[in-house]
Scaffold this motif. Structure first.
Motif, PDB file in Angstrom:
ATOM      1  N   ALA A  64      67.922  96.073   1.849  1.00 28.49           N
ATOM      2  CA  ALA A  64      68.097  94.622   1.837  1.00 28.49           C
ATOM      3  C   ALA A  64      69.066  94.205   0.739  1.00 28.49           C
ATOM      4  CB  ALA A  64      66.742  93.927   1.653  1.00 28.49           C
ATOM      5  N   ILE A  65      68.963  94.825  -0.420  1.00 29.92           N
ATOM      6  CA  ILE A  65      69.868  94.517  -1.540  1.00 29.92           C
ATOM      7  C   ILE A  65      71.299  94.901  -1.165  1.00 29.92           C
ATOM      8  CG2 ILE A  65      70.485  95.169  -3.905  1.00 29.92           C
ATOM      9  CD1 ILE A  65      67.430  95.382  -4.428  1.00 29.92           C
ATOM     10  N   GLN A  66      71.460  96.084  -0.585  1.00 25.33           N
ATOM     11  CA  GLN A  66      72.803  96.517  -0.192  1.00 25.33           C
ATOM     12  C   GLN A  66      73.392  95.574   0.856  1.00 25.33           C
ATOM     13  OE1 GLN A  66      72.253 100.570   1.060  1.00 25.33           O
ATOM     14  NE2 GLN A  66      72.556 101.387  -1.007  1.00 25.33           N
ATOM     15  N   SER A  67      72.582  95.171   1.807  1.00 26.48           N
ATOM     16  CA  SER A  67      73.042  94.254   2.839  1.00 26.48           C
ATOM     17  C   SER A  67      73.457  92.918   2.235  1.00 26.48           C
ATOM     18  CB  SER A  67      71.940  94.055   3.879  1.00 26.48           C
ATOM     19  OG  SER A  67      72.355  93.137   4.860  1.00 26.48           O
ATOM     20  N   ALA A  68      72.663  92.399   1.318  1.00 31.03           N
ATOM     21  CA  ALA A  68      72.977  91.125   0.669  1.00 31.03           C
ATOM     22  C   ALA A  68      74.261  91.240  -0.140  1.00 31.03           C
ATOM     23  CB  ALA A  68      71.818  90.696  -0.228  1.00 31.03           C
ATOM     24  N   LYS A  73      80.060  90.079  -0.676  1.00 30.11           N
ATOM     25  CA  LYS A  73      81.423  90.589  -0.809  1.00 30.11           C
ATOM     26  C   LYS A  73      82.302  90.076   0.333  1.00 30.11           C
ATOM     27  CE  LYS A  73      83.912  94.915  -1.476  1.00 30.11           C
ATOM     28  NZ  LYS A  73      83.822  96.372  -1.553  1.00 30.11           N
ATOM     29  N   GLU A  74      81.732  90.039   1.544  1.00 27.09           N
ATOM     30  CA  GLU A  74      82.481  89.547   2.707  1.00 27.09           C
ATOM     31  C   GLU A  74      82.773  88.054   2.577  1.00 27.09           C
ATOM     32  OE1 GLU A  74      80.236  90.709   6.136  1.00 27.09           O
ATOM     33  OE2 GLU A  74      80.679  92.837   5.845  1.00 27.09           O
ATOM     34  N   ARG A  75      81.849  87.301   2.025  1.00 28.69           N
ATOM     35  CA  ARG A  75      82.049  85.852   1.859  1.00 28.69           C
ATOM     36  C   ARG A  75      83.170  85.563   0.871  1.00 28.69           C
ATOM     37  NH1 ARG A  75      75.748  84.158   1.438  1.00 28.69           N
ATOM     38  NH2 ARG A  75      75.184  84.801   3.535  1.00 28.69           N
ATOM     39  N   LYS A  76      83.304  86.406  -0.155  1.00 27.04           N
ATOM     40  CA  LYS A  76      84.349  86.212  -1.156  1.00 27.04           C
ATOM     41  C   LYS A  76      85.733  86.540  -0.587  1.00 27.04           C
ATOM     42  CE  LYS A  76      81.648  86.920  -5.354  1.00 27.04           C
ATOM     43  NZ  LYS A  76      81.502  87.729  -6.554  1.00 27.04           N
ATOM     44  N   SER A  77      85.765  87.410   0.402  1.00 28.82           N
ATOM     45  CA  SER A  77      87.056  87.850   0.968  1.00 28.82           C
ATOM     46  C   SER A  77      87.684  86.817   1.875  1.00 28.82           C
ATOM     47  CB  SER A  77      86.883  89.130   1.765  1.00 28.82           C
ATOM     48  OG  SER A  77      86.408  90.146   0.921  1.00 28.82           O
TER      49      SER A  77
END
Length: 77
Positions: A64-68, A73-77
């Motif tokens: 869950a932590i890795q997914s979050a 990271k995707e939102r920042k890109s």
């Protein structure tokens, strides 16, 4: 499942280096002794199941932590 009948003081041997001995029988309670090499973990079943459950929860939490983190990271890109 292998089912064996043993009396007080009798033992069974597992793989040449694990010895399970019946120490006493009192009503429905059987006391056993286990002699095994130090590198072999021995747990009561309920404790073993609790350890497995805790390990499974830790893996799920880690996933869950890795997914979050990936989502962030995707939102920042």
């Amino acid at each position: 499942m292998l089912v064996l009948t043993r009396k007080k003081g009798e033992s069974i041997v597992i793989q040449n280096d694990i010895v399970v001995t019946v120490l006493s029988v009192e009503g429905d309670t059987v006391k056993i002794g286990i002699s095994a090499p130090k590198d072999i973990d021995i747990y009561r079943k309920e404790v073993f199941e609790a350890i497995q459950q805790n390990n499974q929860c830790a893996v799920m939490d880690s996933n869950a932590i890795q997914s979050a983190m990936l989502d962030m990271k995707e939102r920042k890109s």
